[in-house]
Design a protein around this motif. Structure first.
Motif, short mmCIF file in Angstrom:
data_model
loop_
_atom_site.label_atom_id
_atom_site.label_comp_id
_atom_site.label_asym_id
_atom_site.label_seq_id
_atom_site.Cartn_x
_atom_site.Cartn_y
_atom_site.Cartn_z
N ARG A 191 -21.76 6.86 25.86
CA ARG A 191 -21.43 5.61 26.54
C ARG A 191 -21.23 5.89 28.03
O ARG A 191 -20.40 6.73 28.40
N ALA A 192 -21.96 5.19 28.84
CA ALA A 192 -21.90 5.42 30.28
C ALA A 192 -20.60 4.86 30.85
O ALA A 192 -20.29 3.68 30.67
N GLU A 193 -19.82 5.71 31.51
CA GLU A 193 -18.61 5.24 32.21
C GLU A 193 -18.95 4.70 33.59
O GLU A 193 -18.38 3.72 34.05
N ARG A 194 -19.91 5.37 34.25
CA ARG A 194 -20.35 4.93 35.56
C ARG A 194 -21.86 5.12 35.66
O ARG A 194 -22.41 6.05 35.08
N VAL A 195 -22.50 4.22 36.40
CA VAL A 195 -23.95 4.29 36.61
C VAL A 195 -24.22 4.20 38.10
O VAL A 195 -23.65 3.35 38.80
#
Length: 265
Positions: A25-29
């Protein structure tokens, strides 16, 4: 591609920061080094598409369901016929070229779902030409029913796979009535559907509902015996005539590996 494909000086900083590799799961992109999303929320605003643009993408499905003919004539009388069969390879878009006996009744070759031999059709849907490519496929595992999709790389014609002509026709007509989409049919009923009215490829429904409908399509297919984890994805690649070994287009069966020869099935 230049500037892409690595995390290194001089490369574009298109990155996703993950807490671990298990849940992914991406926390920041980041895009081009700019943070564009954090905590599951976008940090930018996308204006709605103009209604005129949305309207122009609809009504692109041109198909007269009455012109669809799924019968495959067999040169011999009732009994069996030996035909080329597209063999699915689980988890891959490559296929095998198989030779199998299929039943012939009243002069027409048909599916044999008990042996996982299903009929496959590619129906031209852009110009209402009436062209239909027909063949056989093994690997879906359907014991009954039919699947249909207007997502069919790269020409995006109407793809239908099934155990029975009647159910295949119903599936094709259901997709045409939606202006494009994906359906699962059992008997006289559409048991799962995802409308894709934008060019027959995209939905105008909320993302959450699209996800629910995609899951429902896979679950419905499995209820009919399908053994594939993503049956609509597998179906979509069977009309892509650049990947070995066998493919089906609206012009017929294509043997890709050696010469790109068109065959009758």
């Amino acid at each position: 591609l230049e500037g892409l494909g690595a995390v290194a000086p001089g490369y574009r900083a298109n990155l996703a920061a993950l807490p671990d590799l298990r849940d992914f799961r991406a926390e920041r992109v980041y895009s081009f080094g700019i943070k564009v999303a954090e905590g599951g929320k976008a940090l930018f605003f996308v204006p709605p598409l103009p209604s005129s643009l949305l309207s122009s993408l609809k009504g692109t499905f041109h198909l007269d369901p009455q012109r669809i003919n799924l019968r495959i004539p067999a040169p011999m009388g009732d009994g069996t016929a030996r035909v080329r069969v597209i063999g699915l390879i689980p988890g891959q878009i490559l296929t095998l070229e198989l030779a199998e006996e299929v039943p012939v009744r009243d002069g027409f070759a048909g599916a044999d779902p008990q042996r996982d031999l299903l009929k496959l059709a590619v129906i031209e849907r852009h110009h209402n030409s009436g062209r239909v490519g027909l063949g056989f496929v093994r690997g879906f595992g359907l014991r009954r029913g039919a699947l249909a999709s207007s997502v069919a790389h790269d020409s995006h014609n109407l793809l239908v796979v099934g155990s029975d002509d009647r159910e295949m026709l119903m599936a094709a007509r259901a997709v045409a009535a939606m202006g494009g989409g994906q359906v699962v049919v059992e008997g006289e009923h559409v048991i799962a559907a995802l409308p894709l009215p934008l060019a027959g490829l995209m939905s105008d429904l909320p993302l959450e509902e699209v996800c629910q409908r995609v899951r429902a399509l896979s679950q419905a297919a499995r209820s009919l015996g399908c053994v594939l984890e993503e049956p609509m994805m597998a179906l979509s690649f069977l009309a892509l005539p650049v990947v070995p070994q066998l493919r089906l287009t609206d012009l017929g069966l294509v043997e890709v590996h050696s010469s790109g020869t068109l065959f009758n099935c």
